[in-house]
Enzyme design. Structure first.
Site, PDB file in Angstrom:
ATOM      1  N   ASP A 187      -1.001   7.006  -2.529  1.00 15.14           N
ATOM      2  CA  ASP A 187      -0.645   7.326  -1.154  1.00 15.14           C
ATOM      3  C   ASP A 187      -1.864   7.452  -0.249  1.00 15.14           C
ATOM      4  O   ASP A 187      -1.733   7.858   0.902  1.00 15.14           O
ATOM      5  CB  ASP A 187       0.141   8.635  -1.101  1.00 15.14           C
ATOM      6  CG  ASP A 187       1.557   8.463  -1.622  1.00 15.14           C
ATOM      7  OD1 ASP A 187       2.081   7.342  -1.524  1.00 15.14           O
ATOM      8  OD2 ASP A 187       2.118   9.449  -2.139  1.00 15.14           O
TER       9      ASP A 187
ATOM     10  N   ASP B  46      -2.694   2.100   8.283  1.00 12.33           N
ATOM     11  CA  ASP B  46      -1.957   3.338   8.526  1.00 12.33           C
ATOM     12  C   ASP B  46      -2.503   4.040   9.765  1.00 12.33           C
ATOM     13  O   ASP B  46      -1.753   4.510  10.627  1.00 12.33           O
ATOM     14  CB  ASP B  46      -2.078   4.293   7.332  1.00 12.33           C
ATOM     15  CG  ASP B  46      -1.357   3.798   6.092  1.00 12.33           C
ATOM     16  OD1 ASP B  46      -0.254   3.246   6.225  1.00 12.33           O
ATOM     17  OD2 ASP B  46      -1.903   3.968   4.990  1.00 12.33           O
TER      18      ASP B  46
ATOM     19  N   GLU C  19       3.141  11.406   9.260  1.00 12.75           N
ATOM     20  CA  GLU C  19       2.751  11.448   7.851  1.00 12.75           C
ATOM     21  C   GLU C  19       1.250  11.276   7.695  1.00 12.75           C
ATOM     22  O   GLU C  19       0.663  11.719   6.705  1.00 12.75           O
ATOM     23  CB  GLU C  19       3.489  10.356   7.072  1.00 12.75           C
ATOM     24  CG  GLU C  19       3.172  10.348   5.596  1.00 12.75           C
ATOM     25  CD  GLU C  19       3.978   9.300   4.831  1.00 12.75           C
ATOM     26  OE1 GLU C  19       3.380   8.617   3.984  1.00 12.75           O
ATOM     27  OE2 GLU C  19       5.181   9.172   5.101  1.00 12.75           O
ATOM     28  N   GLU C  20       0.613  10.645   8.669  1.00  9.48           N
ATOM     29  CA  GLU C  20      -0.826  10.369   8.578  1.00  9.48           C
ATOM     30  C   GLU C  20      -1.699  11.509   9.071  1.00  9.48           C
ATOM     31  O   GLU C  20      -2.922  11.426   8.985  1.00  9.48           O
ATOM     32  CB  GLU C  20      -1.152   9.093   9.362  1.00  9.48           C
ATOM     33  CG  GLU C  20      -0.383   7.867   8.912  1.00  9.48           C
ATOM     34  CD  GLU C  20      -0.534   7.583   7.423  1.00  9.48           C
ATOM     35  OE1 GLU C  20      -1.636   7.841   6.876  1.00  9.48           O
ATOM     36  OE2 GLU C  20       0.442   7.134   6.810  1.00  9.48           O
TER      37      GLU C  20
ATOM     38  N   ASP D  63       6.728   8.127  10.158  1.00  6.04           N
ATOM     39  CA  ASP D  63       5.884   7.486   9.138  1.00  6.04           C
ATOM     40  C   ASP D  63       5.466   6.167   9.760  1.00  6.04           C
ATOM     41  O   ASP D  63       6.251   5.229   9.839  1.00  6.04           O
ATOM     42  CB  ASP D  63       6.673   7.255   7.851  1.00  6.04           C
ATOM     43  CG  ASP D  63       5.824   6.620   6.753  1.00  6.04           C
ATOM     44  OD1 ASP D  63       4.689   6.202   7.045  1.00  6.04           O
ATOM     45  OD2 ASP D  63       6.308   6.519   5.613  1.00  6.04           O
TER      46      ASP D  63
ATOM     47  N   LEU E  92       3.523   3.548   9.029  1.00  5.87           N
ATOM     48  CA  LEU E  92       3.545   2.277   8.296  1.00  5.87           C
ATOM     49  C   LEU E  92       3.865   2.547   6.837  1.00  5.87           C
ATOM     50  O   LEU E  92       2.984   2.660   5.992  1.00  5.87           O
ATOM     51  CB  LEU E  92       2.208   1.538   8.434  1.00  5.87           C
ATOM     52  CG  LEU E  92       2.229   0.074   7.987  1.00  5.87           C
ATOM     53  CD1 LEU E  92       3.257  -0.738   8.784  1.00  5.87           C
ATOM     54  CD2 LEU E  92       0.847  -0.563   8.143  1.00  5.87           C
ATOM     55  N   ASP E  93       5.144   2.639   6.543  1.00 10.31           N
ATOM     56  CA  ASP E  93       5.595   2.882   5.179  1.00 10.31           C
ATOM     57  C   ASP E  93       5.377   1.631   4.330  1.00 10.31           C
ATOM     58  O   ASP E  93       5.668   0.516   4.762  1.00 10.31           O
ATOM     59  CB  ASP E  93       7.085   3.241   5.191  1.00 10.31           C
ATOM     60  CG  ASP E  93       7.620   3.502   3.804  1.00 10.31           C
ATOM     61  OD1 ASP E  93       7.315   4.561   3.248  1.00 10.31           O
ATOM     62  OD2 ASP E  93       8.337   2.623   3.279  1.00 10.31           O
TER      63      ASP E  93
ATOM     64  N   GLU F 139      10.552  10.790   6.310  1.00 11.78           N
ATOM     65  CA  GLU F 139      11.292   9.691   5.689  1.00 11.78           C
ATOM     66  C   GLU F 139      12.750  10.056   5.409  1.00 11.78           C
ATOM     67  O   GLU F 139      13.671   9.384   5.888  1.00 11.78           O
ATOM     68  CB  GLU F 139      10.601   9.285   4.377  1.00 11.78           C
ATOM     69  CG  GLU F 139       9.199   8.751   4.597  1.00 11.78           C
ATOM     70  CD  GLU F 139       8.385   8.639   3.304  1.00 11.78           C
ATOM     71  OE1 GLU F 139       7.708   7.607   3.142  1.00 11.78           O
ATOM     72  OE2 GLU F 139       8.420   9.578   2.479  1.00 11.78           O
TER      73      GLU F 139
END
Length: 400
Positions: free
Chosen positions: A124, A130, A153-154, A172, A174-175, A337
């Site tokens: 991860d 990202d 998320e980043e 999120d 860029l999953d 997510e």
């Protein structure tokens, strides 16, 4: 209604938020430049090499662009949310161009240069794309003038943008970014909440955190964007308003309605999970998988496995064809997510669960809280949950 697209706001990063990475020089559009709000429209860039297509290319219902759809009254979207969606789609058009760029390798070699969330490690770990995607989204949300805070998320902490923005966005950016080099589909995930006005008096860091930790039952909109052979924005504009998918028509530079009011089939014949972890699964999950792939489940049909290892892509197929997409480990993030995707699945008539509880009913207690995630057809989900012991609580760790 969309006259406020270039509204300016003041952004206040919280502790440990990152400066813009130096490799933005590789981008045509630098999200940190002051003219970003004036350059939100990318349709002219995308269509410059192709003549406009006749209006009769699409029928009247499925031919509406995203902004036409939300502005028509059919979606019952208020002006503030319509403005926000306009900026969200702009960010996603830019990310779509970025992930398809032949210069991705050059960007990757420049290094990530950021701390990221405290939970990032191993598989991860942050990738340069990202960070760039995160900056693009932040810049577009700032330009909208409609967002009080963004939690990503980043980032380890939320970013407070403006005191009077009516919305809070979780994302999120860029999953599946570790799949970029192999040209495997990736995606962006969004959730939109109303700002909690009753806590406006609290210190900035505290109210940013609490606004971002709202229960999924309070979502007012959610979306994912799939970057694949086509770029598809799948969204729900509020409880009871259904799930709709718009495909990016690059000849006109607009997301066009192609899948109105998606309904996930009550049953499918596909399960999506990493079968290589079979021997680490609990007994209930192994028993369910063994049963359905032998055709001994409730339907009497043999199920097939389809696994892309890209959450947005696996879910998109599940929405259209039915079945279940799952990760039984405590791996996927509730805030960024599980909640937005469960909202979309429920609006399409499906079910989202952690194996025991409805996802949207779970109250987040940490920004980067992780949990198992099971999404899909309602009847398939209920059959799976009847096996009870389906959450993988023992994680031996996997070498990369």
């Amino acid at each position: 209604m969309l006259s406020h697209l270039s509204a300016q706001t003041t952004i206040t990063p919280l502790p440990n938020s990152r400066p813009s990475p130096p490799f933005f020089r590789h981008l045509r559009c630098n999200p940190t430049r002051p003219h970003i709000a004036a350059s939100l429209s990318v349709s002219s860039e995308m269509s410059s090499s192709s003549p406009p297509l006749p209006a009769e290319r699409y029928d009247m219902k499925e031919g509406k662009t995203l902004l036409e759809f939300v502005g028509s009254g059919e979606a019952h979207v208020d002006d503030d949310l319509a403005v926000l969606l306009a900026h969200v789609q702009t960010a996603c058009k830019r990310i779509a161009a970025l992930v398809a760029s032949p210069f991705n390798n050059e960007i990757g070699k420049s290094g990530a240069g950021g701390k990221g969330s405290s939970s990032d490690s191993g598989r991860d770990a942050q990738k340069p794309l990202d960070i760039i995607s995160n900056e693009i989204i932040l810049a577009c949300l700032k330009s909208s003038g409609k967002v009080a805070a963004m939690a990503s998320e980043e980032d380890e902490f939320p970013v407070w943008i403006t005191d009077n923005g009516p919305f809070v966005v979780v994302t999120d950016p860029l999953d599946g970014s570790r799949n970029i080099d192999a040209s495997i589909p990736t995606g962006t995930i969004f959730g939109v909440y109303r700002r909690l006005e009753e806590i406006d008096h609290l210190p900035t860091e505290e109210k940013a955190q609490l606004n971002s930790l709202q229960s999924g039952t309070r979502l007012v909109a959610a979306a994912y964007v799939l970057y694949s052979s086509a770029t598809i924005l799948c969204a729900s504009f509020g409880p009871g308003k259904g799930t709709h998918a718009f495909t990016l028509d690059r000849s006109i530079g607009e997301f066009v309605l192609t899948h109105p009011d998606i309904k996930v089939p009550p049953r499918g014949q596909i399960y999506s999970v990493n079968d290589a972890r079979y021997f680490d699964w609990p007994e209930g999950l192994r028993q369910y998988i063994d049963t359905v792939r032998q055709g001994k489940g409730q339907t009497g049909k043999k199920y097939s496995a389809r696994y892309i290892c890209s959450l947005v892509a696996d879910l998109h197929r599940t929405l259209l064809y039915g079945g279940i997409a799952m990760n039984p480990r405590d791996h996927l993030r509730l805030v960024y997510e599980a909640n937005p995707l469960s909202f979309l699945v429920e609006e399409a008539g499906g079910r989202g669960s952690d194996g025991k509880h409805r996802i949207l009913a779970i109250q987040p207690v940490k920004l980067h809280q992780r949990l198992p995630l099971f999404l899909g057809s309602k009847e398939d989900m209920l059959e799976l949950e009847s096996y009870e012991n389906i959450q993988q609580k023992v994680n031996p760790g996997y070498d990369v």
